[in-house]
Design a protein around this motif. Structure first.
Motif, short mmCIF file in Angstrom:
data_model
loop_
_atom_site.label_atom_id
_atom_site.label_comp_id
_atom_site.label_asym_id
_atom_site.label_seq_id
_atom_site.Cartn_x
_atom_site.Cartn_y
_atom_site.Cartn_z
N GLY A 188 0.83 -1.21 0.00
CA GLY A 188 0.00 0.00 0.00
C GLY A 188 0.86 1.25 0.00
N ASP A 189 0.26 2.33 -0.46
CA ASP A 189 0.98 3.61 -0.59
C ASP A 189 1.56 4.08 0.74
OD1 ASP A 189 0.42 3.75 -3.25
OD2 ASP A 189 -1.29 5.12 -3.02
N SER A 190 0.78 3.90 1.83
CA SER A 190 1.21 4.47 3.11
C SER A 190 2.48 3.82 3.63
CB SER A 190 0.09 4.37 4.14
OG SER A 190 -0.41 3.07 4.17
N LEU B 134 0.77 -9.55 4.91
CA LEU B 134 -0.51 -9.30 5.59
C LEU B 134 -1.70 -9.82 4.78
CD1 LEU B 134 -2.09 -7.79 7.84
CD2 LEU B 134 -1.96 -5.74 6.40
N ASP B 135 -1.66 -9.59 3.48
CA ASP B 135 -2.82 -9.94 2.66
C ASP B 135 -2.39 -10.08 1.20
OD1 ASP B 135 -2.32 -7.25 2.24
OD2 ASP B 135 -4.26 -6.53 2.92
N TYR C 66 0.63 -8.62 -4.03
CA TYR C 66 1.34 -7.97 -2.91
C TYR C 66 2.69 -8.64 -2.66
CZ TYR C 66 -2.74 -5.11 -1.70
OH TYR C 66 -3.76 -4.19 -1.72
N GLY D 299 -1.77 -0.89 7.21
CA GLY D 299 -2.40 0.34 6.75
C GLY D 299 -3.85 0.30 7.18
N GLY E 1 -7.86 0.99 5.55
CA GLY E 1 -8.71 1.37 4.43
C GLY E 1 -9.60 2.55 4.83
N HIS F 71 -10.92 -0.87 7.17
CA HIS F 71 -10.40 -2.25 7.14
C HIS F 71 -8.92 -2.28 7.50
CE1 HIS F 71 -9.55 -1.79 2.55
NE2 HIS F 71 -8.38 -1.91 3.12
N GLY G 81 -5.60 -5.06 6.81
CA GLY G 81 -5.39 -6.15 5.87
C GLY G 81 -6.52 -6.04 4.86
N PHE G 82 -7.18 -7.15 4.60
CA PHE G 82 -8.41 -7.09 3.80
C PHE G 82 -9.58 -7.54 4.66
CE2 PHE G 82 -6.09 -7.14 -0.46
CZ PHE G 82 -6.57 -5.90 -0.86
N THR H 252 -13.57 -0.95 -1.57
CA THR H 252 -12.14 -1.29 -1.61
C THR H 252 -11.71 -1.58 -3.04
OG1 THR H 252 -12.37 -2.21 0.60
CG2 THR H 252 -10.38 -2.80 -0.61
N ASN I 266 -8.85 0.57 -4.85
CA ASN I 266 -7.63 -0.05 -5.34
C ASN I 266 -7.55 -0.12 -6.87
OD1 ASN I 266 -7.09 -0.29 -2.68
ND2 ASN I 266 -6.96 -2.51 -2.61
N ARG J 4 -6.99 2.15 -8.80
CA ARG J 4 -5.91 3.00 -9.32
C ARG J 4 -4.63 2.21 -9.62
NH1 ARG J 4 -5.85 3.51 -3.77
NH2 ARG J 4 -3.84 3.83 -2.73
N PHE J 5 -4.51 1.02 -9.03
CA PHE J 5 -3.32 0.20 -9.27
C PHE J 5 -3.48 -0.70 -10.48
CE2 PHE J 5 -3.29 0.84 -4.56
CZ PHE J 5 -2.14 1.62 -4.50
N LYS K 24 -8.18 9.61 5.03
CA LYS K 24 -8.19 8.60 6.09
C LYS K 24 -8.66 9.17 7.43
CE LYS K 24 -6.39 5.31 3.50
NZ LYS K 24 -5.08 4.70 3.61
C1 GLP Z 1 -5.50 -1.97 1.04
C2 GLP Z 1 -4.76 -3.21 1.58
C3 GLP Z 1 -4.12 -2.96 2.91
C4 GLP Z 1 -3.58 -1.57 2.93
C5 GLP Z 1 -4.76 -0.60 2.96
C6 GLP Z 1 -4.33 0.86 2.85
O1 GLP Z 1 -6.72 -2.30 0.49
N1 GLP Z 1 -5.54 -4.37 1.72
O2 GLP Z 1 -3.10 -3.91 3.12
O3 GLP Z 1 -2.79 -1.40 4.09
O4 GLP Z 1 -5.71 -0.93 1.98
O5 GLP Z 1 -3.71 1.11 1.63
P1 GLP Z 1 -2.89 2.42 1.35
O6 GLP Z 1 -1.68 2.37 2.23
O7 GLP Z 1 -2.52 2.34 -0.10
O8 GLP Z 1 -3.77 3.58 1.67
#
Ligand code: GLP
Length: 260
Positions: free
Chosen positions: A37-39, A66-67, A80, A132, A134, A138, A140-141, A161, A165, A167-168, A202
């Motif tokens: 994740g970006d963070s 983590l996931d 991941y 991170g 969500g 959330h 993980g997931f 979610t 996501n 954007r990736f 967030k």
């Molecule tokens: C995602 C992942 C998490 C991640 C979170 C935050 O969906 N499942 O593992 O930590 O959301 O993502 P980000 O750090 O890109 O904001």
């Protein structure tokens, strides 16, 4: 739960990297829980810089993830496992063979999840789990409604979610519907859980996680139940907190002898 509010994502990277480096000094064979994740990016960048300066080694460490998405071909850039190898593992001296991930290509995903839990147990548990959050709270997931006692399992993503996501991926249709994630209960077993959040988007999730009730409706709030949880956030994501001044005061007046 310790809350550390810093100015920027770069400061988050420096702060969390120093926790990881301190752990590896005390315990070179530590087990790290890695999150994508970006963070997390500023943390990995800071650790890579520290490794290049000779300040830390991961040679004896192990890591678990983590996931993970289910349904992407092995080695897909958005898996991941693959993105963590590319962004971190291959850029330090952590052997790829010491990175443990659930086998999301197994015919029997339930058995693969049980084997991942068994692997964590064989490693002696996770010393420091990066997390991170969500926008819907959330970890993980583990989407809203996940049991606070849940273990590693296959589950379906929330539509929000998948949108977040997208954007990736080339478009939202390419985002898998299913994932394997450490459960909330698995995360609560980590000896130190470190959650990172940055950005204005967030702020509501962060405020609910830190100052709201513990509820399966916001899985990150379960971190209140981990005796050693640290939340490291930037000013933007901290903006919804009521007790920011106290969190700063408590951080500036840590009890003597407290280790990360
Ligand atoms: C995602 C992942 C998490 C991640 C979170 C935050 O969906 N499942 O593992 O930590 O959301 O993502 P980000 O750090 O890109 O904001």
């Amino acid at each position: 739960m310790e809350v550390v509010v810093v100015e920027s994502p770069e400061d988050i990277g420096a702060s969390v990297a120093s926790m990881v480096i301190g752990l590896l000094e005390r315990r070179p064979a530590a087990v790290l829980g890695l999150a994508a994740g970006d963070s997390q990016v500023p943390v990995y960048e800071a650790l890579i810089e520290a490794y290049r300066r000779g300040e830390v080694s991961f040679a004896e460490a192990s890591a678990v993830t983590l996931d993970e998405y289910v349904g992407l071909p092995p080695g897909h850039s958005q898996s991941y496992r693959q993105s963590l190898i590319d962004a971190f593992v291959r850029r330090v001296d952590l052997p790829v063979s010491s990175l443990y991930t659930p086998d999301v290509h197994a015919a029997d995903l339930g058995a693969a999840c049980a084997e991942f839990e068994a692997q964590i147990a064989r490693l002696g548990g996770v010393d420091l789990q990066l997390l991170g959050i969500g926008a819907n709270g959330h970890i993980g997931f583990n989407e809203p409604g996940s049991s606070l006692a849940s273990r590693t399992r296959v589950t379906a993503l929330h539509p929000r979610t998948r949108d977040d996501n997208a954007r990736f991926f080339a478009n939202v249709d390419e985002v898998p519907y299913h994932v394997v994630t450490q459960g909330v209960g698995t995360v609560l077993d980590a000896r130190h859980a470190v959650l990172i959040a940055s950005g204005e988007h967030k702020r509501e999730a962060v405020a609910a996680m830190v100052e709201g009730p513990v509820t399966a409706s916001l899985p990150a709030s379960a971190l209140q139940l981990n005796p050693h949880a640290t939340v490291v956030i930037d000013e933007a994501s901290a903006a919804g907190l009521q007790q920011t001044e106290y969190h700063r005061f408590a951080h500036d007046h840590e009890p003597p002898g407290q280790q990360d």
